[in-house]
Enzyme design. Structure first.
Site, PDB file in Angstrom:
ATOM      1  N   HIS A   1       3.150  -3.451  12.120  1.00 50.94           N
ATOM      2  CA  HIS A   1       2.411  -2.610  10.721  1.00 50.94           C
ATOM      3  C   HIS A   1       0.681  -2.642  10.796  1.00 50.94           C
ATOM      4  O   HIS A   1       0.555  -3.529  11.229  1.00 50.94           O
ATOM      5  CB  HIS A   1       3.056  -2.892   9.763  1.00 50.94           C
ATOM      6  CG  HIS A   1       3.783  -2.929   9.086  1.00 50.94           C
ATOM      7  ND1 HIS A   1       4.323  -2.427   8.241  1.00 50.94           N
ATOM      8  CD2 HIS A   1       4.851  -2.402  10.193  1.00 50.94           C
ATOM      9  CE1 HIS A   1       6.107  -1.894   8.348  1.00 50.94           C
ATOM     10  NE2 HIS A   1       6.462  -2.316   9.543  1.00 50.94           N
TER      11      HIS A   1
ATOM     12  N   ASP B   1      -3.090   3.726   3.775  1.00 52.01           N
ATOM     13  CA  ASP B   1      -1.759   2.852   4.082  1.00 52.01           C
ATOM     14  C   ASP B   1      -2.503   1.837   3.896  1.00 52.01           C
ATOM     15  O   ASP B   1      -4.224   1.503   3.888  1.00 52.01           O
ATOM     16  CB  ASP B   1      -0.922   3.051   5.045  1.00 52.01           C
ATOM     17  CG  ASP B   1       0.388   1.437   5.402  1.00 52.01           C
ATOM     18  OD1 ASP B   1       1.089   2.067   4.568  1.00 52.01           O
ATOM     19  OD2 ASP B   1       0.044   1.175   6.074  1.00 52.01           O
TER      20      ASP B   1
ATOM     21  N   GLU C   1       6.058 -15.088   6.192  1.00 50.85           N
ATOM     22  CA  GLU C   1       6.359 -13.932   6.633  1.00 50.85           C
ATOM     23  C   GLU C   1       5.767 -12.177   6.518  1.00 50.85           C
ATOM     24  O   GLU C   1       6.282 -11.174   6.927  1.00 50.85           O
ATOM     25  CB  GLU C   1       7.697 -13.596   5.451  1.00 50.85           C
ATOM     26  CG  GLU C   1       9.054 -14.613   4.877  1.00 50.85           C
ATOM     27  CD  GLU C   1       8.029 -15.981   4.227  1.00 50.85           C
ATOM     28  OE1 GLU C   1       6.963 -16.060   3.859  1.00 50.85           O
ATOM     29  OE2 GLU C   1       8.687 -16.815   4.432  1.00 50.85           O
TER      30      GLU C   1
ATOM     31  N   GLU D   1      -1.905  -3.512   4.084  1.00 55.61           N
ATOM     32  CA  GLU D   1      -1.390  -4.088   4.654  1.00 55.61           C
ATOM     33  C   GLU D   1      -1.753  -5.091   3.231  1.00 55.61           C
ATOM     34  O   GLU D   1      -2.705  -5.403   3.005  1.00 55.61           O
ATOM     35  CB  GLU D   1      -1.734  -4.724   5.422  1.00 55.61           C
ATOM     36  CG  GLU D   1      -1.259  -3.224   7.170  1.00 55.61           C
ATOM     37  CD  GLU D   1      -0.409  -3.151   6.632  1.00 55.61           C
ATOM     38  OE1 GLU D   1       0.725  -3.855   6.798  1.00 55.61           O
ATOM     39  OE2 GLU D   1       0.164  -2.252   7.242  1.00 55.61           O
TER      40      GLU D   1
ATOM     41  N   ASP E   1      -0.949   4.000  10.949  1.00 51.05           N
ATOM     42  CA  ASP E   1       0.834   4.135   9.862  1.00 51.05           C
ATOM     43  C   ASP E   1      -0.301   5.716   9.026  1.00 51.05           C
ATOM     44  O   ASP E   1       1.006   6.548   8.933  1.00 51.05           O
ATOM     45  CB  ASP E   1       0.473   2.563   8.808  1.00 51.05           C
ATOM     46  CG  ASP E   1       1.988   1.689  10.220  1.00 51.05           C
ATOM     47  OD1 ASP E   1       1.550   2.519  10.775  1.00 51.05           O
ATOM     48  OD2 ASP E   1       2.190   1.056   9.176  1.00 51.05           O
TER      49      ASP E   1
ATOM     50  N   HIS F   1       2.750  -8.008   9.829  1.00 51.92           N
ATOM     51  CA  HIS F   1       1.615  -6.820  10.774  1.00 51.92           C
ATOM     52  C   HIS F   1       0.476  -7.885  11.166  1.00 51.92           C
ATOM     53  O   HIS F   1      -0.232  -7.329  11.514  1.00 51.92           O
ATOM     54  CB  HIS F   1       0.827  -6.562   9.193  1.00 51.92           C
ATOM     55  CG  HIS F   1       0.447  -8.016   8.251  1.00 51.92           C
ATOM     56  ND1 HIS F   1      -0.123  -8.426   8.615  1.00 51.92           N
ATOM     57  CD2 HIS F   1       0.623  -7.760   6.996  1.00 51.92           C
ATOM     58  CE1 HIS F   1      -0.438  -9.759   7.290  1.00 51.92           C
ATOM     59  NE2 HIS F   1       0.521  -9.127   6.059  1.00 51.92           N
TER      60      HIS F   1
END
Length: 233
Positions: free
Chosen positions: A150, A7, A52, A9, A155, A57
């Site tokens: 997140h 995963d 945002e 970010e 994740d 995260h």
């Protein structure tokens, strides 16, 4: 078979628009079982973090300011993933950012034939249902209580459990049934005799009196059904 669940970010949604990867988490699996080996890294994106994205995260400019650039860890990452299939949720997003970062380092992109998308698997298996990682964790009973925001490694670890459920369940690859069967075959069982009196066999044939009563009962029946099928003598 070796597989990598991963995963990422990022600073946003579009690598072509200048967004960068800021975190990657990878979990190694062998025959659908986590081996305990992981790869996890944060990267300095060399650009400001939009508010945002930070809200998703929690990775701020200050936190990432002293982290290595992707180019500094690319060799370690490529060594870890090697030639294994790569599994991600909404995998085209993560592959897009990973390959964008590789291109910035003049490295070959990861071939899309290695991509396995758990979002596609979930939509195929449960059409019409919710397919977010949170929803799938709830569906399969995967504990996500630590997922406040997140995080790439967390994740990926959650997704590894979801992936096992999407591809057949938790017993895949464990070999427990075969091992248990083999162990049972090797086990010697000693049966102790039970000391108890043996009863004589019970008579099951009817007595003459019972046979006669039955004959009289049958003879008294008017037009019994079986007479329709008896050939005349």
């Amino acid at each position: 078979m070796r597989e990598i669940i991963f995963d990422t970010e990022t600073t946003g949604l579009s690598p072509a628009g200048g967004d960068r990867m800021v975190e990657i988490g990878c979990v190694e699996m062998f025959n659908r079982v986590e081996t305990g080996r992981t790869f996890h890294a944060y990267f300095n994106p060399e650009r400001p973090m939009p508010s945002e994205a930070e809200a998703v995260h929690g990775l701020s400019d200050i936190f990432l300011s002293d982290k290595p650039r992707f180019s500094e860890l690319v060799d370690d990452l490529l060594e870890f993933i090697a030639d294994a299939p790569l599994i991600a949720h909404n995998a085209s997003f993560d592959f897009g950012f990973l390959n964008h970062e590789l291109s910035r380092c003049a490295r070959d992109p990861i071939c899309l034939s290695r991509m396995i998308d758990t979002l596609t698997l979930a939509r195929t298996r449960h059409p019409g249902a919710k397919h977010s990682l949170d929803a799938l964790c709830t569906r399969f009973g995967v504990d996500r209580s630590q997922r406040i925001k997140h995080g790439a490694l967390l994740d990926a670890q959650l997704l590894a459990q979801v992936y096992v459920e999407l591809t057949g369940g938790r017993q895949i690859g464990l070999g427990l049934v075969a091992e248990a069967t083999e162990a049972a075959t090797r086990t010697t069982v000693t049966v102790q005799p039970i000391d108890r009196p043996i009863r004589p066999a019970r008579p099951h044939f009817p007595s003459e009196a019972e046979t006669e009563r039955h004959r009289q009962f049958i003879a008294a029946m008017a037009s019994p059904l079986w007479e329709r099928f008896l050939a005349p003598i």
